[in-house]
Design an enzyme around this catalytic site. Sequence first.
Site, PDB file in Angstrom:
ATOM      1  N   SER A 257       0.891  -1.076   0.070  1.00 18.08           N
ATOM      2  CA  SER A 257      -0.094   0.103  -0.153  1.00 18.08           C
ATOM      3  C   SER A 257       0.907   1.375   0.007  1.00 18.08           C
ATOM      4  O   SER A 257       2.308   1.199   0.113  1.00 18.08           O
ATOM      5  CB  SER A 257      -0.826   0.036   1.144  1.00 18.08           C
ATOM      6  N   LYS A 258       0.149   2.224  -0.055  1.00 21.12           N
ATOM      7  CA  LYS A 258       0.847   3.666   0.014  1.00 21.12           C
ATOM      8  C   LYS A 258       1.975   3.818   1.005  1.00 21.12           C
ATOM      9  O   LYS A 258       2.976   4.526   1.147  1.00 21.12           O
ATOM     10  CB  LYS A 258       0.092   4.768  -0.339  1.00 21.12           C
ATOM     11  N   ARG A 259       1.706   3.123   2.278  1.00 19.56           N
ATOM     12  CA  ARG A 259       2.541   3.421   3.299  1.00 19.56           C
ATOM     13  C   ARG A 259       3.755   2.961   3.269  1.00 19.56           C
ATOM     14  O   ARG A 259       4.807   3.199   4.038  1.00 19.56           O
ATOM     15  CB  ARG A 259       1.647   2.941   4.663  1.00 19.56           C
TER      16      ARG A 259
END
Length: 484
Positions: A257-259
């Site tokens: 994910s973007k994290r």
Amino acid sequence: MTVVTRFAPSPTGYLHIGGARTALFCWLYARHTGGKFLLRVEDTDRERSTQAAVNAIMDGLNWLGLGGDEPPVMQSERAARHAEVAHELVRRGAAYRCAVTQEELGARRARLNDLLGEQAKRMLSEDEAAELKSVSGAFRSPYRNGDLPLPPGAPTTVRLKIDESKPTGYTDRVQGHVAVPAADVDDLILLRSDGTPTYLLAVVVDDHDMGVTHVIRGDDHLINTFRQLPIFEGMGWSVPEYAHVPLIHGPDGKKLSKRHGATAVDAYRDELGYLPEAMRNYLLRLGWSHGDDEIISDQQAIEWFDLNGLNKAPARLDFARLDFVNKHYMALADDERLFDLFLARPEAMNLHKEVKARIQAAMPVLKTRSANLVALVEQARFLTNIRPVVLAGKAIDQVNDEARGRLAKLSAVLDELADWSEAAIKTALTQYCEQNGISMGKISPVLRVVLTGGAPAPDITLVLALLGRNEALARLKDHARAGG
């Protein structure tokens, strides 16, 4: 049989790195078998699909070198064909018209939640338990067998009629044999009440009409296969082979994910500065292996790739490994190509002609020191610094009066050089140190500070050579004059 693979993104956003890997696997398998690689834009969700997303996805695929062998199929343009198949399924008895409304379905879900809530608090009565079993199982419409007549003039959907007497298992090229009870598969909607086709119907019809023989996709689509197989069977069509690949995870083992950092392909190109050939190599190794080989050329990938090499376990994104692979391809890349890519970076805007010339000449050295284009810009910073080079921190203390005096003497020695080459500069520096009874360790740190401002740089003799006579001497004299 000619192998036909397809990559079918939904244009609701950017091209995800996981999608890019799927496209690569499809492209490689088609190339390996001498088949065709096709593209299909699954834009049936008209509210969320945008032309900007279509353009971004195609741009990412083209950058990676994964363009299709034919123009992309736009799924939304085939709605009439999808509806035609739905009506044919009804005619064959593999689908039926249903008048159950969304409100009735909502009431069913609400009742399920109520019963589950009651079950958590107390033992259900026999009638309640039977009702819970009914509303919690796969949806079966009261209209499926004709027991309940359709209300005259009522809007109807077309639903797939799941045959619970038939097995739903199949052999996946990655997952092995997989199956679910047919009783757990809904009578899914094929055509909505407004006559528009649903995604799952459109996918099957398009795969058949495009002649797709092998469907390679993420294992998040695995459950869809059990809903799609009955459509193939209802039409008497050949079923493609399926290979469901585990999704890419982040370094922590959780779904990417973007994290975890960049997830869009264009970010790897524009923000992080990776090369497309390196991305192909790296993505190939995220879920496929050929022994212990890490660096795999396109030619080798096409020769070696096979579905049997796909891994069952999720792959983990590793930026250090990506840098290692990209550094290899940076060193192999054409100097002029890298120079053009350098100039296209925002950090390289407004550079003087003389500075560009220095960077162009230094590219054979700079590229071997850079893991990506961002690092290339940083490695070139000592060449782009504007005179006078500003000193900061400990560098100010290093360039004291004694150091300035040495710089003045050394500038005079270098000024006499007729041959401004790395070898000649090295000889001059060595002679200077010998004549003045000092080691290179005394003069080299000071030279590095005043020539580079502390920016990353190669050996100091090479720095002098790459800066060129005029720039190198000017930088030396900027600081030597002050202490002369």
